[in-house]
Design a protein around this motif. Structure first.
Motif, PDB file in Angstrom:
ATOM      1  N   GLU A 198      29.726  54.946 -15.704  1.00  0.00           N
ATOM      2  CA  GLU A 198      29.638  53.602 -15.108  1.00  0.00           C
ATOM      3  C   GLU A 198      29.337  53.694 -13.619  1.00  0.00           C
ATOM      4  O   GLU A 198      28.640  52.850 -13.062  1.00  0.00           O
ATOM      5  CB  GLU A 198      30.931  52.821 -15.330  1.00  0.00           C
ATOM      6  CG  GLU A 198      30.834  51.391 -14.815  1.00  0.00           C
ATOM      7  CD  GLU A 198      32.081  50.578 -15.085  1.00  0.00           C
ATOM      8  OE1 GLU A 198      32.120  49.416 -14.638  1.00  0.00           O
ATOM      9  OE2 GLU A 198      33.008  51.095 -15.735  1.00  0.00           O
ATOM     10  N   HIS A 199      29.865  54.720 -12.953  1.00  0.00           N
ATOM     11  CA  HIS A 199      29.557  54.912 -11.533  1.00  0.00           C
ATOM     12  C   HIS A 199      28.061  55.139 -11.323  1.00  0.00           C
ATOM     13  O   HIS A 199      27.482  54.655 -10.344  1.00  0.00           O
ATOM     14  CB  HIS A 199      30.358  56.091 -10.966  1.00  0.00           C
ATOM     15  CG  HIS A 199      31.771  55.735 -10.633  1.00  0.00           C
ATOM     16  ND1 HIS A 199      32.731  56.679 -10.333  1.00  0.00           N
ATOM     17  CD2 HIS A 199      32.403  54.540 -10.532  1.00  0.00           C
ATOM     18  CE1 HIS A 199      33.876  56.085 -10.070  1.00  0.00           C
ATOM     19  NE2 HIS A 199      33.692  54.785 -10.197  1.00  0.00           N
ATOM     20  N   ASP A 200      27.440  55.883 -12.227  1.00  0.00           N
ATOM     21  CA  ASP A 200      25.999  56.097 -12.142  1.00  0.00           C
ATOM     22  C   ASP A 200      25.260  54.766 -12.267  1.00  0.00           C
ATOM     23  O   ASP A 200      24.332  54.475 -11.508  1.00  0.00           O
ATOM     24  CB  ASP A 200      25.530  57.055 -13.244  1.00  0.00           C
ATOM     25  CG  ASP A 200      26.118  58.446 -13.099  1.00  0.00           C
ATOM     26  OD1 ASP A 200      26.335  58.882 -11.947  1.00  0.00           O
ATOM     27  OD2 ASP A 200      26.367  59.097 -14.134  1.00  0.00           O
ATOM     28  N   THR A 223      16.236  55.610  -1.226  1.00  0.00           N
ATOM     29  CA  THR A 223      15.581  56.082  -2.453  1.00  0.00           C
ATOM     30  C   THR A 223      15.800  57.576  -2.636  1.00  0.00           C
ATOM     31  O   THR A 223      16.099  58.048  -3.740  1.00  0.00           O
ATOM     32  CB  THR A 223      14.073  55.773  -2.416  1.00  0.00           C
ATOM     33  OG1 THR A 223      13.883  54.357  -2.301  1.00  0.00           O
ATOM     34  CG2 THR A 223      13.381  56.261  -3.678  1.00  0.00           C
ATOM     35  N   ARG A 224      15.664  58.328  -1.542  1.00  0.00           N
ATOM     36  CA  ARG A 224      15.863  59.771  -1.623  1.00  0.00           C
ATOM     37  C   ARG A 224      17.315  60.113  -1.972  1.00  0.00           C
ATOM     38  O   ARG A 224      17.585  60.948  -2.843  1.00  0.00           O
ATOM     39  CB  ARG A 224      15.483  60.426  -0.284  1.00  0.00           C
ATOM     40  CG  ARG A 224      15.558  61.960  -0.320  1.00  0.00           C
ATOM     41  CD  ARG A 224      15.121  62.552   1.015  1.00  0.00           C
ATOM     42  NE  ARG A 224      13.756  62.167   1.347  1.00  0.00           N
ATOM     43  CZ  ARG A 224      12.691  62.764   0.854  1.00  0.00           C
ATOM     44  NH1 ARG A 224      12.825  63.760  -0.031  1.00  0.00           N
ATOM     45  NH2 ARG A 224      11.479  62.358   1.209  1.00  0.00           N
ATOM     46  N   GLN A 225      18.276  59.427  -1.330  1.00  0.00           N
ATOM     47  CA  GLN A 225      19.695  59.707  -1.579  1.00  0.00           C
ATOM     48  C   GLN A 225      20.077  59.427  -3.027  1.00  0.00           C
ATOM     49  O   GLN A 225      20.702  60.267  -3.694  1.00  0.00           O
ATOM     50  CB  GLN A 225      20.571  58.846  -0.654  1.00  0.00           C
ATOM     51  CG  GLN A 225      20.528  59.235   0.808  1.00  0.00           C
ATOM     52  CD  GLN A 225      21.474  58.375   1.614  1.00  0.00           C
ATOM     53  OE1 GLN A 225      22.693  58.457   1.478  1.00  0.00           O
ATOM     54  NE2 GLN A 225      20.929  57.508   2.460  1.00  0.00           N
ATOM     55  N   VAL A 226      19.691  58.260  -3.512  1.00  0.00           N
ATOM     56  CA  VAL A 226      20.053  57.890  -4.878  1.00  0.00           C
ATOM     57  C   VAL A 226      19.305  58.763  -5.883  1.00  0.00           C
ATOM     58  O   VAL A 226      19.868  59.203  -6.891  1.00  0.00           O
ATOM     59  CB  VAL A 226      19.760  56.394  -5.127  1.00  0.00           C
ATOM     60  CG1 VAL A 226      20.075  56.015  -6.571  1.00  0.00           C
ATOM     61  CG2 VAL A 226      20.563  55.518  -4.171  1.00  0.00           C
ATOM     62  N   GLY A 227      18.035  59.048  -5.604  1.00  0.00           N
ATOM     63  CA  GLY A 227      17.245  59.895  -6.494  1.00  0.00           C
ATOM     64  C   GLY A 227      17.841  61.282  -6.648  1.00  0.00           C
ATOM     65  O   GLY A 227      17.876  61.839  -7.749  1.00  0.00           O
ATOM     66  N   GLU A 228      18.319  61.854  -5.552  1.00  0.00           N
ATOM     67  CA  GLU A 228      18.895  63.199  -5.613  1.00  0.00           C
ATOM     68  C   GLU A 228      20.182  63.239  -6.435  1.00  0.00           C
ATOM     69  O   GLU A 228      20.570  64.291  -6.948  1.00  0.00           O
ATOM     70  CB  GLU A 228      19.172  63.696  -4.187  1.00  0.00           C
ATOM     71  CG  GLU A 228      17.889  64.034  -3.416  1.00  0.00           C
ATOM     72  CD  GLU A 228      18.156  64.420  -1.974  1.00  0.00           C
ATOM     73  OE1 GLU A 228      19.307  64.218  -1.509  1.00  0.00           O
ATOM     74  OE2 GLU A 228      17.225  64.908  -1.304  1.00  0.00           O
ATOM     75  N   ILE A 229      20.842  62.087  -6.577  1.00  0.00           N
ATOM     76  CA  ILE A 229      22.068  62.029  -7.384  1.00  0.00           C
ATOM     77  C   ILE A 229      21.750  61.767  -8.855  1.00  0.00           C
ATOM     78  O   ILE A 229      22.298  62.421  -9.750  1.00  0.00           O
ATOM     79  CB  ILE A 229      23.010  60.917  -6.850  1.00  0.00           C
ATOM     80  CG1 ILE A 229      23.493  61.268  -5.446  1.00  0.00           C
ATOM     81  CG2 ILE A 229      24.199  60.712  -7.783  1.00  0.00           C
ATOM     82  CD1 ILE A 229      24.246  60.154  -4.756  1.00  0.00           C
ATOM     83  N   ILE A 230      20.850  60.832  -9.105  1.00  0.00           N
ATOM     84  CA  ILE A 230      20.623  60.346 -10.473  1.00  0.00           C
ATOM     85  C   ILE A 230      19.583  61.152 -11.241  1.00  0.00           C
ATOM     86  O   ILE A 230      19.786  61.493 -12.418  1.00  0.00           O
ATOM     87  CB  ILE A 230      20.211  58.862 -10.452  1.00  0.00           C
ATOM     88  CG1 ILE A 230      21.326  58.008  -9.839  1.00  0.00           C
ATOM     89  CG2 ILE A 230      19.866  58.369 -11.850  1.00  0.00           C
ATOM     90  CD1 ILE A 230      22.620  58.041 -10.615  1.00  0.00           C
TER      91      ILE A 230
END
Length: 263
Positions: A198-200, A223-230
């Protein structure tokens, strides 16, 4: 100029929100109070019309006092539940908040929970003391994030939402940024999708909802920060060097997940 608050999500991504001040909150509250007042007036009038007369009620037929008792109870339920239910089921907004363009969120940037909505609205009783919302106004005015007691106890904050009359303009700018990438439909692995938490989902949802409001230089960074996580979680990290493609993947992933995780 709107005051900014930087919120770190549980995934350690920073997102900027504009804090709603006492002016916008007061305007929203006045609209909501007017709406509640209309309901109260209608209920009271209907209760009186259901009785022959007040004199008959008080002196000849006291048993019919239950009509007024039910009317008072209904008025109490409407006054208390209006804010509680609207803010929970309407994504942190009452009718007044929607018209003014503000909403309630949790301190971590996530959507208001049922418990948070209950606590912040239950404590309106204290914020209203000694009358005229005095304590609430004083706290909002002096607190650095414009929080009243209910916000402090519930862990919530009131922020400016996207202005409705600007949505179309912003959507056009966003669609032009992604005009080419939208044509590329991503085939997600269902097994990997089901492993997302759910956090994702909340991270992707917050990114997609706040993206249109961000300045251009912040869009690239977020975009870069979220992309590197997801993206590594769905085995699409090979696209991390192409931010346009990363943005396209995140928006398509949000469309895929929102039916399952929305509540």
């Amino acid at each position: 100029m709107l005051e900014q608050s930087q919120i770190k999500t549980p995934e350690y991504v920073s997102i900027n929100f504009s804090i709603a001040g006492i002016g916008s909150r007061a305007a929203a509250f006045l609209i909501d109070s007017l709406i509640i007042g209309v309901f109260n007036f209608v209920i009271f009038i209907l209760a009186l019309f259901s009785l022959d007369s007040i004199i008959y009620l008080l002196f000849y037929n006291p048993d019919s006092l239950w009509i007024l008792a039910w009317a008072v109870l209904l008025i109490f339920v409407i006054n208390w539940s209006y804010f509680f239910l609207f803010e929970y089921f309407y994504n942190g907004k009452t009718i007044g908040k929607r018209l003014i363009g503000i909403r309630v969120i949790q301190d971590n940037g996530h959507r208001l929970t049922l418990l948070s909505s209950f606590i912040r609205n239950f404590l309106r009783v204290i914020d209203d003391l000694p009358g005229g919302y005095f304590i609430g106004i004083i706290m909002i005015f002096f607190h650095n994030k414009h929080k009243r007691l209910g916000d402090l106890m519930a862990g919530t904050i009131v922020v400016h939402d996207k202005a409705p009359n600007k949505k179309k303009k912003r959507s056009k700018s966003v669609s032009s940024d992604k005009q080419n990438s939208q044509q590329h439909v991503i085939a997600f692995d269902s097994v990997l999708i089901n492993q997302l938490t759910e956090h994702d989902y909340q991270l992707v949802k917050t990114y997609c909802q706040r993206y249109p409001d961000l300045p251009k230089h912040e869009k690239a960074s977020l975009t870069r920060q979220v992309g590197e996580i997801i993206l590594p979680k769905v085995h699409l990290d090979q696209h991390l060097n192409n931010l346009t493609e990363v943005d396209n993947i995140l928006h398509q992933l949000y469309s895929r997940l929102k039916d399952e995780w929305s509540y």
